[in-house]
Design a protein around this motif. Structure first.
Motif, mmCIF file in Angstrom:
data_model
loop_
_atom_site.group_PDB
_atom_site.id
_atom_site.type_symbol
_atom_site.label_atom_id
_atom_site.label_comp_id
_atom_site.label_asym_id
_atom_site.label_seq_id
_atom_site.Cartn_x
_atom_site.Cartn_y
_atom_site.Cartn_z
ATOM 1 N N VAL A 142 21.970 43.966 10.852
ATOM 2 C CA VAL A 142 20.847 43.751 9.945
ATOM 3 C C VAL A 142 20.088 42.506 10.398
ATOM 4 C CG1 VAL A 142 20.157 43.297 7.561
ATOM 5 C CG2 VAL A 142 22.090 44.808 8.027
ATOM 6 N N HIS A 143 18.774 42.640 10.548
ATOM 7 C CA HIS A 143 17.954 41.536 11.048
ATOM 8 C C HIS A 143 16.848 41.138 10.071
ATOM 9 C CE1 HIS A 143 19.892 42.008 14.994
ATOM 10 N NE2 HIS A 143 19.784 43.309 14.775
ATOM 11 N N ASP A 144 16.889 41.678 8.875
ATOM 12 C CA ASP A 144 15.897 41.345 7.855
ATOM 13 C C ASP A 144 16.612 41.304 6.511
ATOM 14 O OD1 ASP A 144 13.814 41.521 5.819
ATOM 15 O OD2 ASP A 144 12.443 42.030 7.453
ATOM 16 N N ALA A 145 16.371 40.241 5.746
ATOM 17 C CA ALA A 145 17.053 40.090 4.458
ATOM 18 C C ALA A 145 16.758 41.255 3.514
ATOM 19 C CB ALA A 145 16.623 38.774 3.798
ATOM 20 N N GLN A 146 15.620 41.916 3.680
ATOM 21 C CA GLN A 146 15.271 43.022 2.795
ATOM 22 C C GLN A 146 16.008 44.308 3.139
ATOM 23 O OE1 GLN A 146 10.987 43.492 2.457
ATOM 24 N NE2 GLN A 146 10.905 41.863 0.942
ATOM 25 N N ASP A 147 16.764 44.293 4.236
ATOM 26 C CA ASP A 147 17.470 45.504 4.652
ATOM 27 C C ASP A 147 18.954 45.474 4.323
ATOM 28 O OD1 ASP A 147 15.131 46.627 5.653
ATOM 29 O OD2 ASP A 147 15.390 45.690 7.621
ATOM 30 N N PHE A 148 19.406 44.488 3.543
ATOM 31 C CA PHE A 148 20.806 44.459 3.137
ATOM 32 C C PHE A 148 21.117 45.687 2.273
ATOM 33 C CE2 PHE A 148 22.621 39.950 3.536
ATOM 34 C CZ PHE A 148 21.848 39.667 4.654
ATOM 35 N N ILE A 175 26.278 32.677 3.315
ATOM 36 C CA ILE A 175 25.862 32.859 4.710
ATOM 37 C C ILE A 175 27.015 33.402 5.549
ATOM 38 C CG2 ILE A 175 25.212 31.624 6.818
ATOM 39 C CD1 ILE A 175 23.474 29.800 5.024
ATOM 40 N N VAL A 176 28.200 32.825 5.402
ATOM 41 C CA VAL A 176 29.366 33.317 6.145
ATOM 42 C C VAL A 176 29.655 34.757 5.757
ATOM 43 C CG1 VAL A 176 31.867 33.082 6.402
ATOM 44 C CG2 VAL A 176 30.403 31.067 6.562
ATOM 45 N N GLY A 177 29.610 35.047 4.454
ATOM 46 C CA GLY A 177 29.839 36.419 4.019
ATOM 47 C C GLY A 177 28.849 37.388 4.636
ATOM 48 N N ALA A 178 27.569 37.021 4.647
ATOM 49 C CA ALA A 178 26.548 37.895 5.217
ATOM 50 C C ALA A 178 26.758 38.092 6.714
ATOM 51 C CB ALA A 178 25.158 37.316 4.949
ATOM 52 N N LEU A 179 27.129 37.025 7.422
ATOM 53 C CA LEU A 179 27.391 37.146 8.863
ATOM 54 C C LEU A 179 28.548 38.101 9.138
ATOM 55 C CD1 LEU A 179 27.071 33.389 9.951
ATOM 56 C CD2 LEU A 179 25.483 35.240 10.506
ATOM 57 N N LEU A 180 29.623 37.954 8.386
ATOM 58 C CA LEU A 180 30.800 38.808 8.592
ATOM 59 C C LEU A 180 30.523 40.261 8.214
ATOM 60 C CD1 LEU A 180 33.635 36.440 7.287
ATOM 61 C CD2 LEU A 180 32.993 36.917 9.657
ATOM 62 N N LEU A 181 29.559 40.464 7.320
ATOM 63 C CA LEU A 181 29.235 41.824 6.873
ATOM 64 C C LEU A 181 28.137 42.474 7.709
ATOM 65 C CD1 LEU A 181 29.403 41.227 3.024
ATOM 66 C CD2 LEU A 181 30.988 42.583 4.391
ATOM 67 N N GLY A 182 27.626 41.755 8.738
ATOM 68 C CA GLY A 182 26.726 42.406 9.682
ATOM 69 C C GLY A 182 25.324 41.861 9.775
ATOM 70 N N ALA A 183 25.020 40.745 9.123
ATOM 71 C CA ALA A 183 23.674 40.168 9.214
ATOM 72 C C ALA A 183 23.582 39.205 10.388
ATOM 73 C CB ALA A 183 23.333 39.436 7.920
ATOM 74 N N ASP A 184 22.369 39.018 10.921
ATOM 75 C CA ASP A 184 22.196 37.964 11.915
ATOM 76 C C ASP A 184 22.003 36.627 11.193
ATOM 77 O OD1 ASP A 184 19.585 37.943 10.995
ATOM 78 O OD2 ASP A 184 18.682 38.580 12.884
ATOM 79 N N LYS A 185 21.954 35.542 11.950
ATOM 80 C CA LYS A 185 21.960 34.212 11.340
ATOM 81 C C LYS A 185 20.728 33.977 10.475
ATOM 82 C CE LYS A 185 24.785 32.182 14.999
ATOM 83 N NZ LYS A 185 24.822 31.279 16.169
ATOM 84 N N ARG A 186 19.576 34.391 10.952
ATOM 85 C CA ARG A 186 18.345 34.125 10.206
ATOM 86 C C ARG A 186 18.306 34.922 8.897
ATOM 87 N NH1 ARG A 186 13.489 31.801 11.663
ATOM 88 N NH2 ARG A 186 11.761 32.286 10.263
ATOM 89 N N SER A 187 18.627 36.215 8.962
ATOM 90 C CA SER A 187 18.575 37.028 7.744
ATOM 91 C C SER A 187 19.663 36.616 6.760
ATOM 92 C CB SER A 187 18.701 38.518 8.078
ATOM 93 O OG SER A 187 19.964 38.820 8.645
ATOM 94 N N ALA A 188 20.816 36.152 7.283
ATOM 95 C CA ALA A 188 21.884 35.675 6.398
ATOM 96 C C ALA A 188 21.415 34.447 5.622
ATOM 97 C CB ALA A 188 23.132 35.336 7.208
ATOM 98 N N ALA A 189 20.761 33.508 6.310
ATOM 99 C CA ALA A 189 20.264 32.311 5.640
ATOM 100 C C ALA A 189 19.145 32.654 4.668
ATOM 101 C CB ALA A 189 19.770 31.301 6.681
#
Length: 272
Positions: A142-148, A175-189
């Motif tokens: 996932v590379h966009d916060a709107q695509d979670f 942020i750590v949770g989002a990274l582990l669940l498949g987000a990139d750093k920018r979208s996680a933040a």
């Protein structure tokens, strides 16, 4: 009065600079107040008002930075399935902390927040977690916060519950949770920023309600100094954090947590 203004500036600065980065704003505030002459800073009633309103300053900062995005979300919400999905994802992500936080509010505030040594240990442990996550070769999907996805958003919400342990960091856990669940750093933040809006607003409202009988504006100048300082410093962080983590990752924050935690323990030992 000059000393009190300096303390108000320091506390507002700490709140604003640490609220949205993964280092734990509450942990830093507790430790700073442990070593500052805060006992003569404000009356207990005014101190409660001060703590609540400097958090509001940080909330206003993220609302200002994302004002145009929020307006666009409101405008497209009735007709855009993607926007509707995103709003529901943020709300679903908010629910676990909202429920657990409301039920455990008094225990968290009166027991966990009164243990500075625990905060230092959690800062150190969280620092090593950030260093480890930063080194893992994750494959973001996932590379966009709107695509979670909704399950991904709910998972981030449960990670956020870890932040009820002071020193963990709300932004760090999400942020750590989002990274582990498949987000990139920018979208996680960025998802962490959006999730901060209902979470911080809810926490602010709950704190305001719980302390409504103890609030006082007797020290209005000091409270305003802390509020404005928190707002300005948080504004700087929110505007720069996404680009910073995209370039540098989260290792600098991990090392910062470890250094602060170790120094805190070293300074607390003589006190104990």
């Amino acid at each position: 009065m000059a000393e009190q203004i300096v303390i108000a500036l320091i506390l507002g600065l700490v709140e604003g600079l640490t609220e949205f980065i993964p280092v734990s704003s509450t942990g830093h505030l507790v430790l700073v107040q442990q070593f500052l002459p805060a006992g003569s800073f404000l009356s207990p009633k005014s101190m409660g008002t001060f703590d609540v309103l400097i958090q509001l300053g940080a909330i206003f900062a993220v609302l200002l930075v994302y004002f145009r995005r929020l307006v666009e979300i409101v405008k497209t919400l009735p007709r855009s399935a993607r926007t509707q999905h995103f709003v529901l994802a943020v709300l679903f992500s908010f629910l676990p902390a909202a429920i657990i936080g409301a039920l455990a509010h008094d225990f968290i505030k009166n027991v966990l927040f009164e243990t500075p040594s625990l905060i230092c240990v959690v800062l150190i442990l969280g620092g090593f977690v950030l260093l480890a996550v930063d080194k893992i070769k994750l494959q973001p999907k996932v590379h966009d916060a709107q695509d979670f996805s909704w399950p991904m958003a709910i998972g981030v919400g449960f990670f956020q519950c870890l932040a009820m342990i002071p020193g963990t960091s709300r932004s760090g856990s999400t942020i750590v949770g989002a990274l582990l669940l498949g987000a990139d750093k920018r979208s996680a933040a960025e998802f962490s920023f959006f999730l901060a809006m209902p979470t911080m607003a809810g926490a602010f409202a709950l704190d305001l309600w719980k302390s409504r009988h103890d609030l006082s504006m007797d020290d209005g100048l000091l409270i305003m100094v802390g509020f404005v300082t928190a707002f300005i410093s948080a504004l700087f962080v929110v505007r720069t954090l996404l680009d910073f983590v995209s370039r540098r990752g989260f290792a600098p924050f991990g090392w910062w947590r470890i250094i602060v935690g170790v120094l805190g323990l070293a300074l607390l030992l003589p006190i104990r």
